[in-house]
Write a protein that holds these residues in place. Structure first.
Motif, mmCIF file in Angstrom:
data_model
loop_
_atom_site.group_PDB
_atom_site.id
_atom_site.type_symbol
_atom_site.label_atom_id
_atom_site.label_comp_id
_atom_site.label_asym_id
_atom_site.label_seq_id
_atom_site.Cartn_x
_atom_site.Cartn_y
_atom_site.Cartn_z
ATOM 1 N N CYS A 1 -6.987 2.338 3.229
ATOM 2 C CA CYS A 1 -6.434 3.613 2.775
ATOM 3 C C CYS A 1 -7.032 4.064 1.443
ATOM 4 O O CYS A 1 -6.808 5.187 1.026
ATOM 5 C CB CYS A 1 -4.931 3.513 2.601
ATOM 6 S SG CYS A 1 -4.058 3.054 4.086
ATOM 7 N N CYS B 1 0.833 -1.193 0.000
ATOM 8 C CA CYS B 1 0.000 0.000 0.000
ATOM 9 C C CYS B 1 0.872 1.250 0.000
ATOM 10 O O CYS B 1 1.841 1.356 0.749
ATOM 11 C CB CYS B 1 -0.903 -0.009 1.228
ATOM 12 S SG CYS B 1 -1.814 1.526 1.431
ATOM 13 N N CYS C 1 -4.450 -0.072 0.059
ATOM 14 C CA CYS C 1 -5.180 -1.179 0.651
ATOM 15 C C CYS C 1 -6.627 -0.763 0.900
ATOM 16 O O CYS C 1 -6.988 0.405 0.729
ATOM 17 C CB CYS C 1 -4.507 -1.627 1.948
ATOM 18 S SG CYS C 1 -4.646 -0.455 3.301
ATOM 19 N N GLU D 1 0.055 4.111 0.956
ATOM 20 C CA GLU D 1 -0.200 4.957 2.114
ATOM 21 C C GLU D 1 0.436 4.397 3.391
ATOM 22 O O GLU D 1 1.235 5.056 4.030
ATOM 23 C CB GLU D 1 -1.718 5.103 2.295
ATOM 24 C CG GLU D 1 -2.129 6.032 3.402
ATOM 25 C CD GLU D 1 -1.821 7.477 3.078
ATOM 26 O OE1 GLU D 1 -1.823 7.834 1.886
ATOM 27 O OE2 GLU D 1 -1.574 8.252 4.017
ATOM 28 N N CYS D 2 0.083 3.201 3.731
ATOM 29 C CA CYS D 2 0.542 2.657 5.016
ATOM 30 C C CYS D 2 1.730 1.702 4.868
ATOM 31 O O CYS D 2 2.241 1.192 5.854
ATOM 32 C CB CYS D 2 -0.616 1.964 5.738
ATOM 33 S SG CYS D 2 -1.283 0.551 4.846
HETATM 34 ZN ZN LIG Z 1 -2.951 1.131 3.415
#
Ligand SMILES: [Zn+2]
Length: 81
Positions: free
Chosen positions: A51, A29, A48, A31-32
């Motif tokens: 996110c 992902c 994901c 983002e994370c």
């Molecule tokens: Zn994520």
């Protein structure tokens, strides 16, 4: 062998239905930075489930129908044209 030049008219493909398949992507992902897995039609997702920006889906699909089709980069082997 004789040759000649002919005019080929421009034409458009009629709307039709096509069966496409989802595929499961394993990815990290954006983002994370967690390794995750999602099942999608089309291209490899960036985020994901948690996110994922709340857009895509129906609205963008019906929007893009009205716009002239453009070549898009699909990472899958599914040809949507
Ligand atoms: Zn994520």
């Amino acid at each position: 062998m004789a040759t000649k030049t002919i005019d080929v008219r421009e034409y458009t493909v009629r709307a039709h239905k096509r069966l496409i398949h989802t595929r499961v992507f394993n990815f990290v992902c954006k983002e994370c930075n967690q390794a995750t897995k999602r099942e999608t039609f089309g291209p490899r997702p960036l985020y994901c489930e948690s996110c994922r920006p709340l857009q895509v889906r129906k609205s963008s699909l019906s929007e893009s129908r009205k716009i002239k089709p453009r070549s898009m980069t699909y990472k899958s082997d599914v040809d949507l044209d």
